[in-house]
Write an enzyme that holds these catalytic residues in place. Structure first.
Site, PDB file in Angstrom:
ATOM      1  N   GLN A  36      43.328  50.455  40.673  1.00  0.00           N
ATOM      2  CA  GLN A  36      42.101  49.809  40.207  1.00  0.00           C
ATOM      3  C   GLN A  36      41.134  50.802  39.575  1.00  0.00           C
ATOM      4  O   GLN A  36      40.464  50.494  38.590  1.00  0.00           O
ATOM      5  CB  GLN A  36      41.428  49.114  41.397  1.00  0.00           C
ATOM      6  CG  GLN A  36      40.304  48.179  41.032  1.00  0.00           C
ATOM      7  CD  GLN A  36      40.804  46.802  40.635  1.00  0.00           C
ATOM      8  OE1 GLN A  36      41.658  46.246  41.295  1.00  0.00           O
ATOM      9  NE2 GLN A  36      40.276  46.261  39.551  1.00  0.00           N
ATOM     10  N   LYS A  88      39.374  48.174  46.759  1.00  0.00           N
ATOM     11  CA  LYS A  88      40.225  47.008  47.012  1.00  0.00           C
ATOM     12  C   LYS A  88      40.145  46.690  48.496  1.00  0.00           C
ATOM     13  O   LYS A  88      39.857  47.569  49.306  1.00  0.00           O
ATOM     14  CB  LYS A  88      41.674  47.336  46.627  1.00  0.00           C
ATOM     15  CG  LYS A  88      42.534  46.111  46.387  1.00  0.00           C
ATOM     16  CD  LYS A  88      42.414  45.559  44.991  1.00  0.00           C
ATOM     17  CE  LYS A  88      43.149  44.233  44.868  1.00  0.00           C
ATOM     18  NZ  LYS A  88      43.207  43.755  43.483  1.00  0.00           N
ATOM     19  N   GLY A  93      38.583  38.116  43.779  1.00  0.00           N
ATOM     20  CA  GLY A  93      39.811  37.551  44.335  1.00  0.00           C
ATOM     21  C   GLY A  93      41.041  38.383  44.015  1.00  0.00           C
ATOM     22  O   GLY A  93      40.996  39.347  43.263  1.00  0.00           O
ATOM     23  N   ASP A  94      42.136  38.027  44.640  1.00  0.00           N
ATOM     24  CA  ASP A  94      43.469  38.579  44.356  1.00  0.00           C
ATOM     25  C   ASP A  94      44.432  37.592  45.006  1.00  0.00           C
ATOM     26  O   ASP A  94      44.037  36.434  45.226  1.00  0.00           O
ATOM     27  CB  ASP A  94      43.592  40.012  44.942  1.00  0.00           C
ATOM     28  CG  ASP A  94      44.867  40.739  44.481  1.00  0.00           C
ATOM     29  OD1 ASP A  94      44.851  41.326  43.402  1.00  0.00           O
ATOM     30  OD2 ASP A  94      45.886  40.722  45.207  1.00  0.00           O
TER      31      ASP A  94
HETATM   32  P1  NDP Z   1      47.814  34.029  43.585  1.00  0.00           P
HETATM   33  O1  NDP Z   1      47.718  34.061  45.055  1.00  0.00           O
HETATM   34  O2  NDP Z   1      47.010  33.082  42.811  1.00  0.00           O
HETATM   35  O3  NDP Z   1      49.345  33.816  43.146  1.00  0.00           O
HETATM   36  C1  NDP Z   1      50.349  34.691  43.548  1.00  0.00           C
HETATM   37  C2  NDP Z   1      51.688  34.172  43.066  1.00  0.00           C
HETATM   38  O4  NDP Z   1      52.673  35.165  43.314  1.00  0.00           O
HETATM   39  C3  NDP Z   1      52.142  32.930  43.793  1.00  0.00           C
HETATM   40  O5  NDP Z   1      52.960  32.169  42.953  1.00  0.00           O
HETATM   41  C4  NDP Z   1      52.946  33.500  44.969  1.00  0.00           C
HETATM   42  O6  NDP Z   1      53.916  32.613  45.463  1.00  0.00           O
HETATM   43  C5  NDP Z   1      53.598  34.692  44.300  1.00  0.00           C
HETATM   44  N1  NDP Z   1      53.806  35.747  45.311  1.00  0.00           N
HETATM   45  C6  NDP Z   1      52.867  36.354  46.060  1.00  0.00           C
HETATM   46  N2  NDP Z   1      53.416  37.230  46.908  1.00  0.00           N
HETATM   47  C7  NDP Z   1      54.723  37.183  46.679  1.00  0.00           C
HETATM   48  C8  NDP Z   1      55.832  37.856  47.241  1.00  0.00           C
HETATM   49  N3  NDP Z   1      55.691  38.778  48.219  1.00  0.00           N
HETATM   50  N4  NDP Z   1      57.055  37.567  46.737  1.00  0.00           N
HETATM   51  C9  NDP Z   1      57.208  36.660  45.752  1.00  0.00           C
HETATM   52  N5  NDP Z   1      56.186  35.967  45.185  1.00  0.00           N
HETATM   53  C10 NDP Z   1      54.976  36.234  45.649  1.00  0.00           C
HETATM   54  O7  NDP Z   1      47.534  35.557  43.109  1.00  0.00           O
HETATM   55  P2  NDP Z   1      47.120  36.080  41.668  1.00  0.00           P
HETATM   56  O8  NDP Z   1      47.771  35.256  40.622  1.00  0.00           O
HETATM   57  O9  NDP Z   1      45.657  36.282  41.662  1.00  0.00           O
HETATM   58  O10 NDP Z   1      47.770  37.549  41.682  1.00  0.00           O
HETATM   59  C11 NDP Z   1      49.090  37.796  41.188  1.00  0.00           C
HETATM   60  C12 NDP Z   1      49.229  39.271  40.871  1.00  0.00           C
HETATM   61  O11 NDP Z   1      48.264  39.634  39.859  1.00  0.00           O
HETATM   62  C13 NDP Z   1      48.965  40.245  42.031  1.00  0.00           C
HETATM   63  O12 NDP Z   1      49.796  41.372  41.870  1.00  0.00           O
HETATM   64  C14 NDP Z   1      47.519  40.651  41.819  1.00  0.00           C
HETATM   65  O13 NDP Z   1      47.228  41.906  42.414  1.00  0.00           O
HETATM   66  C15 NDP Z   1      47.478  40.743  40.301  1.00  0.00           C
HETATM   67  N6  NDP Z   1      46.157  40.672  39.687  1.00  0.00           N
HETATM   68  C16 NDP Z   1      45.330  39.612  39.911  1.00  0.00           C
HETATM   69  C17 NDP Z   1      44.107  39.547  39.296  1.00  0.00           C
HETATM   70  C18 NDP Z   1      43.229  38.338  39.402  1.00  0.00           C
HETATM   71  O14 NDP Z   1      42.232  38.295  38.671  1.00  0.00           O
HETATM   72  N7  NDP Z   1      43.536  37.365  40.229  1.00  0.00           N
HETATM   73  C19 NDP Z   1      43.609  40.657  38.473  1.00  0.00           C
HETATM   74  C20 NDP Z   1      44.590  41.690  38.215  1.00  0.00           C
HETATM   75  C21 NDP Z   1      45.807  41.685  38.836  1.00  0.00           C
HETATM   76  P3  NDP Z   1      53.632  31.860  46.870  1.00  0.00           P
HETATM   77  O15 NDP Z   1      52.524  30.889  46.578  1.00  0.00           O
HETATM   78  O16 NDP Z   1      54.923  31.223  47.204  1.00  0.00           O
HETATM   79  O17 NDP Z   1      53.232  32.930  47.847  1.00  0.00           O
END
Ligand code: NDP
Length: 449
Positions: free
Chosen positions: A115, A130, A169-170
């Site tokens: 980050q 974080k 969020g994350d």
């Molecule tokens: P969400 O919780 O909205 O979505 C996460 C998605 O990834 C879900 O579909 C989830 O499936 C899947 N997932 C999570 N953990 C696992 C795992 N261990 N194995 C397989 N699938 C998994 O999170 P975000 O979309 O916010 O975040 C997704 C990624 O993007 C992360 O790496 C986060 O750090 C990164 N990110 C997010 C930002 C943001 O603004 N939100 C900014 C920059 C980066 P299920 O529902 O089945 O768990």
């Protein structure tokens, strides 16, 4: 790189491992950055004299706390909360909160480390941090999630502030959780301090485009990488892992720019829809009903669901890993290259393993690392802070245009930096070096603190 220099960097890395035992993801994130820094130390000897790398690898502050809460049946649960305030040389700590059972200190530190460079790349005055918890929001009622968030914030609030540390969020933390967290902060402090959290709802201090920003930004970054290679997204077949915040708005922007998304996933399986993913249905399932992606194939008979399937086996031109860390390995990368993939944009943080990154770089695939490609989320968080500070709210179009400009500039900066340091087309090197130099210069200027 001279052998003296590489030995020095190697020694720093060994020290990081010894001081942070068992934190594999943190080691991986540090190694990837250190591998890029040899030429920087040659050009800026003051960074070595001031031990900037050693200092940058040590968080300024790490907070671990107990989070007790009660479920709907009165049973008591204990989770662990974390906030790692990594570096505040260029601004208040800024970075999301992750609620997922896999969370432990090593995950939070890897994310915080990534980050701080990402935030520097945005060009905004934000440091790196974080946090999160091993709490699993899945299957919990709204009341349970609220009670957990209130307990979590009761401890965390003493470490936050719009000039101190600003979470967002994350994974597992979306609009609902940010609402409960902000409400408790407001109650405890008796201050309507909008700038203390980002990702807030529209109508109580949130910014338009924040929800869409990470996904949209990642697609803009891919668009720029393709443009640099005299190519474009129009008509390309794409695969996006995940079905959460980042994945949904990645798919939306890909579709808006004329690409076809044929598959997405969640942690249980993948869904393939050759005529193109129906995004309204994904949003309904994930944002409204909070259901599994398997339900997609129940409602669309011509779609296929594969439990436990590997999304990277599906042929595509553009792959956008947008779920979680280390979800795309060397074998997957080879398969993508063999199947004709020309670009990879990381929406998630560190989703590609080091072996996978090597495969993409060796194959001369346009590879956008998360540090650069997914910086649009935090950049728009900083735009939200700007609006909060000026008690203003901008239109969707104006904010999106700003996001597009920021991503276009991050692409140009990382591209130019890679070229300057002898690695043309290597955005991993470009992002690591450009982010590092900005933070390192500020650390030198601020003295030994
Ligand atoms: P969400 O919780 O909205 O979505 C996460 C998605 O990834 C879900 O579909 C989830 O499936 C899947 N997932 C999570 N953990 C696992 C795992 N261990 N194995 C397989 N699938 C998994 O999170 P975000 O979309 O916010 O975040 C997704 C990624 O993007 C992360 O790496 C986060 O750090 C990164 N990110 C997010 C930002 C943001 O603004 N939100 C900014 C920059 C980066 P299920 O529902 O089945 O768990």
């Amino acid at each position: 790189m001279s052998s003296v220099l590489s030995e020095r960097i190697e020694a720093i890395y060994r020290q990081v491992i010894a001081r942070n035992p068992g934190e594999d993801e943190f080691h991986q994130a540090v190694k990837e950055v250190l591998e890029s820094l040899g030429p920087v130390l040659v050009k800026y000897p003051e960074f070595s004299e001031q031990k900037i790398i050693e200092r940058i690898c040590e968080p300024e502050r790490q907070i671990i706390f107990r989070v007790p809460w009660q479920d709907d049946h009165g049973e008591v649960h204990i989770n662990r909360g974390f906030r790692v305030q990594f570096n505040s040389a260029i601004g208040p700590y800024k970075g999301g909160l992750r609620f997922h059972p896999s969370v432990y200190l090593g995950i939070i530190k890897f994310l915080g480390f990534e980050q701080l460079f990402k935030n520097a790349l945005t060009g905004m005055p934000i440091g790196g941090g974080k946090g999160g918890s091993d709490f699993d929001p899945k299957g919990k009622t709204d009341g349970e999630v609220m009670r957990f968030c209130q307990s979590f914030m009761t401890e965390l609030q003493r470490h936050l502030g719009e000039y101190v540390d600003v979470p967002a969020g994350d994974i597992g933390v979306g609009g609902r959780e940010i609402g409960y967290l902000f409400g408790q902060y407001k109650r405890l402090t008796n201050r309507y301090e909008s700038g203390v959290l980002t990702g807030k709802g529209i109508g109580w201090g949130g910014s338009l485009v924040r929800k869409e920003a990470t996904g949209y930004g990642a697609v803009y970054f891919v668009r720029e990488m393709l443009k640099a290679r005299k190519n474009g997204l129009e008509g390309k077949t794409c695969v996006v892992s995940g079905a959460g915040n980042v994945a949904i708005y990645t798919m939306e922007k890909l579709q808006q720019l004329g690409a076809k998304v044929v598959a997405c996933s969640d942690s249980q399986g993948i869904v393939i829809h050759e005529r193109g993913i129906d995004l309204d249905l994904v949003k309904q399932l994930k944002e409204v009903e909070r259901r599994r992606i398997s339900d997609y194939a129940v409602r669309h008979k011509d779609a296929r669901y594969i439990a436990g399937g590997n999304i990277w086996e599906i042929p595509c031109h553009v792959a956008m890993p947008s779920a979680t860390q280390n979800e795309l390995n060397g074998r997957d990368a080879k398969m993508l290259v063999r199947n004709g993939c020309i670009a990879v944009g990381e929406g998630a943080n560190m989703p590609t393993t080091p072996e996978g990154v090597r495969v993409f770089l060796d194959a001369n695939i346009a590879f956008g690392p998360g540090k650069a490609a997914n910086a649009g989320g935090v950049a728009t968080s900083a735009l939200e802070m700007q609006q909060n500070a000026s008690r203003d709210s901008w239109t969707f179009d104006y904010t999106e245009k700003k996001l597009d400009e920021i991503m276009t500039r991050i692409h140009a900066d990382t591209h130019a930096t890679a070229e300057e340091f002898g690695a043309p087309g290597n955005y991993v090197v470009g992002a690591n070096i450009a982010g590092f130099i900005k933070v390192a210069n500020a650390m030198v200027a601020l003295g030994l603190i």
